[in-house]
Design an enzyme around this catalytic site. Structure first.
Site, short mmCIF file in Angstrom:
data_model
loop_
_atom_site.label_atom_id
_atom_site.label_comp_id
_atom_site.label_asym_id
_atom_site.label_seq_id
_atom_site.Cartn_x
_atom_site.Cartn_y
_atom_site.Cartn_z
N TYR A 141 0.82 -1.21 0.00
CA TYR A 141 0.00 0.00 0.00
C TYR A 141 0.86 1.26 0.00
O TYR A 141 0.40 2.32 -0.40
CB TYR A 141 -0.92 0.03 1.23
CG TYR A 141 -2.24 -0.67 1.06
CD1 TYR A 141 -2.30 -1.97 0.59
CD2 TYR A 141 -3.43 -0.03 1.39
CE1 TYR A 141 -3.52 -2.62 0.46
CE2 TYR A 141 -4.66 -0.67 1.27
CZ TYR A 141 -4.69 -1.96 0.81
OH TYR A 141 -5.89 -2.60 0.68
N LYS A 190 3.51 -15.09 1.99
CA LYS A 190 3.68 -15.81 0.73
C LYS A 190 5.17 -16.03 0.54
O LYS A 190 5.79 -15.61 -0.45
CB LYS A 190 3.05 -14.99 -0.42
CG LYS A 190 2.97 -15.70 -1.76
CD LYS A 190 1.97 -16.85 -1.78
CE LYS A 190 2.07 -17.59 -3.10
NZ LYS A 190 1.25 -18.81 -3.15
N ASP A 222 -2.51 -18.30 0.42
CA ASP A 222 -3.52 -19.03 -0.36
C ASP A 222 -4.14 -20.15 0.48
O ASP A 222 -5.35 -20.37 0.46
CB ASP A 222 -2.94 -19.55 -1.69
CG ASP A 222 -1.58 -20.22 -1.56
OD1 ASP A 222 -0.98 -20.20 -0.45
OD2 ASP A 222 -1.10 -20.78 -2.56
N ASP A 246 -6.21 -7.10 4.12
CA ASP A 246 -7.37 -6.46 3.49
C ASP A 246 -8.26 -7.53 2.85
O ASP A 246 -9.48 -7.57 3.06
CB ASP A 246 -6.90 -5.46 2.42
CG ASP A 246 -8.05 -4.79 1.69
OD1 ASP A 246 -9.02 -4.39 2.37
OD2 ASP A 246 -7.99 -4.68 0.46
N ASP A 250 -12.21 -9.21 4.22
CA ASP A 250 -13.46 -9.20 3.45
C ASP A 250 -13.98 -10.63 3.33
O ASP A 250 -15.18 -10.90 3.47
CB ASP A 250 -13.27 -8.62 2.04
CG ASP A 250 -13.56 -7.12 1.98
OD1 ASP A 250 -13.31 -6.44 3.00
OD2 ASP A 250 -14.03 -6.64 0.94
#
Ligand code: IPM
Ligand code: MG
Length: 359
Positions: A141, A190, A222, A246, A250
């Protein structure tokens, strides 16, 4: 106690849900004899319209001087054009950075009354009560980004960049929080692909050494995404970088049944914290009195707990939310047959009335 709270209603449905959150805070103040003063400021699309900037200097200054900041949402389809030079979201990112709130606490709880709204299969539903600690002021970000031309074709890049201290402080906080919960931390990265994730994993493992009483594991993002929708009950505290956090939150909101149920609190080393629902400005529902204010009202509870250290008062809000759900009141997003459909305002009033009832 006296506390100054800056409110940032923002765009879309932001003002509607912040109004309900402020009512809840006022009810707490009345019941427990505190004095909260509220000062409203501009952020996001409405700030661009009024001043040209998504985060006017007065807003940042007012927030920095407050005891806590209480926000609605930012975002306006007017600025959806990818070439738009200024965006409402820049205001929020600037505020997070300006307040140095590096850790975003996003608790995910599945209320038993909302099982029907959850995406989790009934037969695997365990107690879902997890906390995502999302790094909030670093990572992709905030890394270097740009556009360039490569061999005559247009190109663009963003950079995921983390320093070891940035990783360490948020991971440490996650462990401290886990100690007060079920004592398990899952660090999500990751590391099979990304160098910044390899540093993340190394650092998390080192920090874990200081917390022998807390169970620790590292997991690829993942796999975490998959486990989260299949067996959310296995998680206690998840700590992860800005973008993974983020996305995973959700996803996690669907386990809870609705985006309208998930609060968040961003905290740093100093006051003030920044409290906001995880959902966006939902422009198409603006002004219709239909959205769920619970995420915002629960964010007000987090504000009391984390910025003002008023645990009992925070609990009073959380209990009121639970009571209203148990009585069968639902906004549209979580409504089902045989429950009572209410609007944003009515839901806020019901919760506020229950806060006012002395226990
Ligand atoms: C969130 C939102 C923001 C984010 C947007 C509005 C910039 O999606 O708080 O999760 O990506 O952090
Ligand atoms: Mg988001």
């Amino acid at each position: 106690m006296e506390a100054k709270i800056v409110t940032l209603p923002g765009d879309g449905i932001g003002p509607e849900v912040v109004t309900e959150g402020v009512k809840a805070l006022q009810a707490v103040a009345d019941r427990y004899g505190h004095r909260f003063t509220f000062e409203e400021a501009l952020i996001g699309g409405c700030a661009i319209a009024a001043t040209g900037s998504p985060l006017p200097e007065e807003t940042l200054e007012a927030c920095q001087q407050a005891d806590a900041v209480f926000m609605g949402a930012v975002g306006d389809p007017k600025y959806d054009d990818p070439r738009s030079p200024v965006r409402p979201e820049q205001g929020l990112l600037g505020l997070r950075k300006g307040l140095e709130v590096f850790a975003n606490l996003r608790p995910v709880k599945l209320y038993k009354q909302l099982l029907h709204a959850s995406t989790i299969k009934p037969e695997v539903i365990a107690d879902v009560d997890l906390l995502v600690v999302r790094e909030l002021t670093g990572g992709i970000y905030f890394g270097e980004r740009g556009r360039e031309s490569v061999d005559g074709v247009r190109a663009a890049y963003d950079t995921m960049f983390y320093t070891e201290p940035e990783i360490e402080r948020v991971v440490r906080l996650a462990f401290d929080l886990a100690r007060r919960r079920r004592k398990k931390v899952t660090s999500v990265d990751k590391a099979n692909v990304l160098e910044s994730s390899r540093l993340w994993r190394e650092t998390a493992k080192r920090v874990a050494g200081d917390y022998p009483d807390v169970e620790f594991e590292s997991m690829y993002v993942d796999i975490a995404a998959m486990r989260l929708v299949r067996y959310p009950g296995v998680f206690d505290v998840i700590v992860t970088g800005n973008m993974f956090g983020d996305i995973l939150t959700d996803e996690a909101s669907m386990i809870a049944g609705s985006m309208g149920m998930l609060p968040s609190g961003a905290i740093g080393a100093h006051k003030p914290g920044l409290f906001e629902p995880i959902h966006g400005s939902a422009p198409k529902y603006t002004g219709q009195n239909v959205v769920n204010p619970i995420a915002t009202i629960l964010s007000a509870a987090m504000l009391l707990r984390y910025s003002l250290e008023l645990d009992e008062e925070a609990q009073a809000i959380e209990d009121a939310v639970e009571a209203v759900l148990a009585e069968g009141y639902r906004t549209r997003d979580i409504h089902e047959e045989s429950t009572i459909l209410v609007g944003t305002r009515e839901m806020g009033n019901l919760i506020t009335e229950r806060i006012r009832l002395k226990g």
